[in-house]
Scaffold this active site. Structure first.
Site, PDB file in Angstrom:
ATOM      1  CD  GLU A  34      -2.341   1.335   2.829  1.00 14.72           C
ATOM      2  OE1 GLU A  34      -2.670   2.467   3.261  1.00 14.72           O
ATOM      3  OE2 GLU A  34      -2.486   0.292   3.491  1.00 14.72           O
ATOM      4  CB  THR A  63      -3.643   8.226   3.220  1.00 16.18           C
ATOM      5  OG1 THR A  63      -2.696   7.384   3.883  1.00 16.18           O
ATOM      6  CG2 THR A  63      -3.953   9.401   4.157  1.00 16.18           C
ATOM      7  CE  LYS A 123      -6.447   2.246   8.093  1.00 18.63           C
ATOM      8  NZ  LYS A 123      -5.589   3.264   7.457  1.00 18.63           N
TER       9      LYS A 123
END
Length: 200
Positions: A34, A63, A123
């Site tokens: 990621e 993000t 998450k």
């Protein structure tokens, strides 16, 4: 993307070679990577690496906080998206494109909201605040929700999170220290990745 049960999130002030970074991680046993919008020029890095590292590495972007960012990441080749918190608009873009999305959450209410928004997995961030047992507690009311702890997961405690029901764990600066990434020390990153997954 959960085959190896680990996602490596990369945050660095400079990324000299995204392809080399991905290959270094894969050589150490971590094949889901990621990149994040906190890294300068992340979309350029993604474009340069996405096709070159597939199918060995599943490369995504984290993000992600807006629909525009989500669309831009997908256009650049992202194969999954990650949000830091509840972002239904990001989930909508990912779902429409048939791409997995991990939505950030912490509380039981947020976990449910993330799941209902279409999260492929939730998450749990910051995981270090609550610890591994918290994941087991969340599975009480939400046994079918995939949980991926992020923040403070290390080679020493990753197994504990997995034993408490994590679908995968997130490796961060313990594997990809920003200075090591910026220096392009790929051998060291391979060593750290191998150490992270050694217990499982």
């Amino acid at each position: 993307m959960f085959a190896d049960r680990v996602v490596c999130v990369v945050r660095a002030p400079r990324l000299p070679d995204a392809q080399a970074l991905c290959h270094a991680l894969a050589d150490g046993g971590i094949r889901t990577v990621e990149l994040t919008f906190t890294t300068p020029d992340v979309l350029r890095h993604l474009r340069s690496a996405a096709d070159a590292v597939a199918p060995d590495v599943v490369l995504g972007v984290g993000t992600v906080v807006s629909a525009d960012e989500a669309r831009a990441a997908l256009d650049a080749g992202a194969r999954f998206l990650v949000t830091p918190g509840l972002r239904p608009e990001v989930a909508a873009v990912a779902t429409a494109a048939g791409v997995p999305v991990l939505i950030g959450a912490l509380t039981p209410t947020e976990v449910l909201q993330a799941h209902e928004a279409g999260a492929s997995a939730v998450k749990v961030f910051p995981a270090s605040v609550m610890g591994p047992a918290y994941l087991g507690a969340l599975h009480g009311p939400y046994p079918h929700v995939r949980l991926v702890p992020s923040g403070g997961v290390s080679a020493e405690n990753a197994r504990d999170y997995l034993d408490h029901g994590a679908a995968a764990v997130t490796a961060g600066t313990g594997v990809v220290p920003p200075a090591t990434v910026a220096a392009g020390d790929w051998a060291e990153i391979t060593r750290r990745a191998r150490e992270f997954v050694a217990g499982w």
